[in-house]
Design a protein around this motif. Structure first.
Motif, PDB file in Angstrom:
ATOM      1  N   ARG A   1       0.856  -1.189   0.000  1.00 12.27           N
ATOM      2  CA  ARG A   1       0.000   0.000   0.000  1.00 12.27           C
ATOM      3  C   ARG A   1       0.890   1.235   0.000  1.00 12.27           C
ATOM      4  O   ARG A   1       1.885   1.292   0.736  1.00 12.27           O
ATOM      5  CB  ARG A   1      -0.871   0.020   1.254  1.00 12.27           C
ATOM      6  CG  ARG A   1      -1.738  -1.225   1.428  1.00 12.27           C
ATOM      7  CD  ARG A   1      -2.874  -1.266   0.447  1.00 12.27           C
ATOM      8  NE  ARG A   1      -3.755  -2.388   0.712  1.00 12.27           N
ATOM      9  CZ  ARG A   1      -4.848  -2.665   0.017  1.00 12.27           C
ATOM     10  NH1 ARG A   1      -5.186  -1.894  -1.001  1.00 12.27           N
ATOM     11  NH2 ARG A   1      -5.598  -3.705   0.304  1.00 12.27           N
TER      12      ARG A   1
ATOM     13  N   LEU B   1      -1.775   5.021   3.287  1.00 15.76           N
ATOM     14  CA  LEU B   1      -1.676   4.617   4.690  1.00 15.76           C
ATOM     15  C   LEU B   1      -1.783   5.812   5.620  1.00 15.76           C
ATOM     16  O   LEU B   1      -2.449   5.753   6.657  1.00 15.76           O
ATOM     17  CB  LEU B   1      -0.363   3.869   4.927  1.00 15.76           C
ATOM     18  CG  LEU B   1      -0.212   2.529   4.206  1.00 15.76           C
ATOM     19  CD1 LEU B   1       1.154   1.928   4.494  1.00 15.76           C
ATOM     20  CD2 LEU B   1      -1.311   1.570   4.605  1.00 15.76           C
TER      21      LEU B   1
ATOM     22  N   THR C   1      -5.354   5.321   7.538  1.00 13.36           N
ATOM     23  CA  THR C   1      -5.167   4.644   8.826  1.00 13.36           C
ATOM     24  C   THR C   1      -5.885   5.344   9.986  1.00 13.36           C
ATOM     25  O   THR C   1      -6.465   4.662  10.844  1.00 13.36           O
ATOM     26  CB  THR C   1      -3.673   4.465   9.136  1.00 13.36           C
ATOM     27  OG1 THR C   1      -3.082   3.670   8.099  1.00 13.36           O
ATOM     28  CG2 THR C   1      -3.461   3.781  10.474  1.00 13.36           C
TER      29      THR C   1
ATOM     30  N   THR D   1      -5.214  -1.617   5.356  1.00 13.89           N
ATOM     31  CA  THR D   1      -4.123  -0.698   5.706  1.00 13.89           C
ATOM     32  C   THR D   1      -2.907  -1.415   6.270  1.00 13.89           C
ATOM     33  O   THR D   1      -2.053  -0.780   6.884  1.00 13.89           O
ATOM     34  CB  THR D   1      -4.614   0.344   6.726  1.00 13.89           C
ATOM     35  OG1 THR D   1      -5.186  -0.342   7.850  1.00 13.89           O
ATOM     36  CG2 THR D   1      -5.655   1.266   6.119  1.00 13.89           C
TER      37      THR D   1
END
Length: 455
Positions: free
Chosen positions: A76, A81, A85, A94
């Motif tokens: 990713r 992220l 996240t 994630t």
């Protein structure tokens, strides 16, 4: 086309505009921008947004290399992220490597084929109960926002089926909060420089408040489930009962929260988007709708669809597949190479961003005849497929394909016939459906329909 080592060529690029490059074009009309660069420059295109280089790949061979053959080199991307996240936590969307593999192992049994029949009756029952309320709109000629209705319907199904959660009036707050956060994450993803959430801007304060609302609801759901000590075969129970193979430790409430939020949002929001687009397409293609209705009538009559009916409903599946081709809910995703890589004649540097778009791939004229036409017969199992397998990726592909793909398909195969047994939708005159390119592809202002009872 094959992935091989040959003399390196320069990746073609569209003209850029100052420091921000192609940012404004992508932000304003991402579908048109990616379609245009693919059409003009080919199946691999480099463009720039601010200081970041992006590589847009639009060929099944490239997709196979990134997502299957050399997938361990592609994680990713850091931007995704950083922005997702705070919303989703450390969930399946994630995480990478062993953390992701562990979470996948925990959740996988819940989506096993032998569990689908257990869920089917709950889905049919919830669908029948929810759509009864549309009778009032049909009797009084009211207009429904199909987007909102499908969101409520799919949440009514997913919350109790997968998580044992009672659906209450507060779920309206949940839907609104997810919508706010999804739009904010999408905005941040295409903004090269963003302020961290701790900076007290008005937008950040709104986002933090939305996250607090989600946390309150999900943690309350976990606490209620623990108190009831249910032993159901669902995702909530699987997460609560899971143990670390090395230490024997169970998941914390925070870890359970992250998995629930990821899979709850993915489970209801993407399916609602798919159903909204499907019924919009049917309203614009009456011949397809009538053929679909004929199948429902001949196979089911007035009986509700069951799990055993699904294999017989071949045209229903074809319509779903073609709708997902034109309107895949996850319209784009990104990966970042950990090490430099090579795709045919081209080199991909490490720590750049690779974009793959099912929305664009599904309309590639090399793999789809009349690609913008709604034609369910493309997926007739009696005919030989004319498209490459990886030219069709509505659920992704490879090890990280959507864990709930079979559950989502079953939901739609049970929901659609039941709705058609009761109602017909008509797009209100002169209403223009607009596309909203957030994390999912959904109607920007909804889809406003008049509903007609056919029962």
């Amino acid at each position: 086309m094959t992935i091989a080592t040959r003399a390196t060529k320069t990746v073609p690029s569209p003209p850029t505009r100052g420091f921000w490059g192609n940012l404004s074009q992508f932000q304003t009309e991402p579908f048109r921008f990616l379609s245009d660069v693919s059409s003009q420059y080919g199946d691999i295109v480099k463009f720039r947004m601010g200081p970041i280089d992006f590589y847009f790949l639009n060929h099944p061979d490239y997709i196979k290399h990134i997502l299957i053959t050399n997938r361990k080199n592609y994680h990713r991307d850091r931007k995704f992220l950083a922005e997702a996240t705070p919303f989703l936590g450390q969930g399946l969307l994630t995480t990478d490597d062993e953390v992701w593999a562990r979470l996948r192992r925990i959740a996988q049994p819940v989506f096993h084929a032998n569990q689908m029949a257990n869920y089917a009756a709950m889905i049919s029952e919830a669908t029948a109960a929810y759509i009864k309320r549309w009778q009032v709109a049909a009797n009084t000629n009211q207009v429904l926002n199909l987007k909102d209705e499908m969101l409520h319907l799919t949440l009514d199904i997913v919350a109790p089926t997968l998580f044992g959660a009672n659906v209450t009036d507060e779920w309206q707050t949940f839907i609104h909060t997810v919508d706010v956060l999804q739009a904010e994450v999408a905005r941040r993803l295409i903004t090269p420089i963003t302020l961290p959430l701790w900076v007290p801007t008005s937008g950040n304060l709104q986002t933090r408040q939305a996250l607090q609302t989600l946390d309150r609801m999900v943690f309350a759901m976990i606490a209620a489930y623990r108190q009831q000590q249910k032993q159901e075969m669902n995702l909530m129970n699987a997460l609560i009962q899971a143990r670390d193979q090395a230490t024997g430790d169970s998941l914390s409430d925070r870890e359970i929260r992250d998995q629930i939020l990821t899979l709850l949002v993915a489970g209801y929001e993407t399916t609602a988007s798919a159903l909204s687009w499907l019924f919009y397409l049917l309203s614009q293609h009456p011949q397809v709708e009538e053929k679909l209705r004929c199948e429902v009538e001949s196979m089911l009559g007035n009986e509700p669809p069951t799990y055993q009916d699904i294999p017989r409903m071949k045209y229903t599946r074809m319509v779903i597949q073609e709708s997902l081709r034109l309107y895949p809910p996850i319209w784009i995703f990104a990966r970042s190479p950990l090490q430099p890589d090579r795709l045919g004649d081209y080199e991909i540097p490490a720590n750049t961003v690779v974009y793959i778009s099912p929305l664009i791939m599904h309309r590639h004229p090399e793999f789809w005849s009349n690609p913008h036409e709604f034609k369910p017969e493309r997926f007739d199992p009696a005919l030989e497929s004319t498209h490459s397998e990886l030219a069709y990726i509505p659920f992704g592909t490879g090890a990280r394909s959507c864990i709930g793909r079979n559950f989502a398909m079953m939901m739609m195969q049970l929901i659609i016939p039941k709705i058609l047994q009761e109602y017909r939708f008509h797009l209100i005159p002169d209403f223009q459906v607009k596309h909203q390119f957030d994390i999912t592809l959904h109607p920007q202002d909804g889809i406003y329909m008049q509903v007609e009872s056919v029962g």
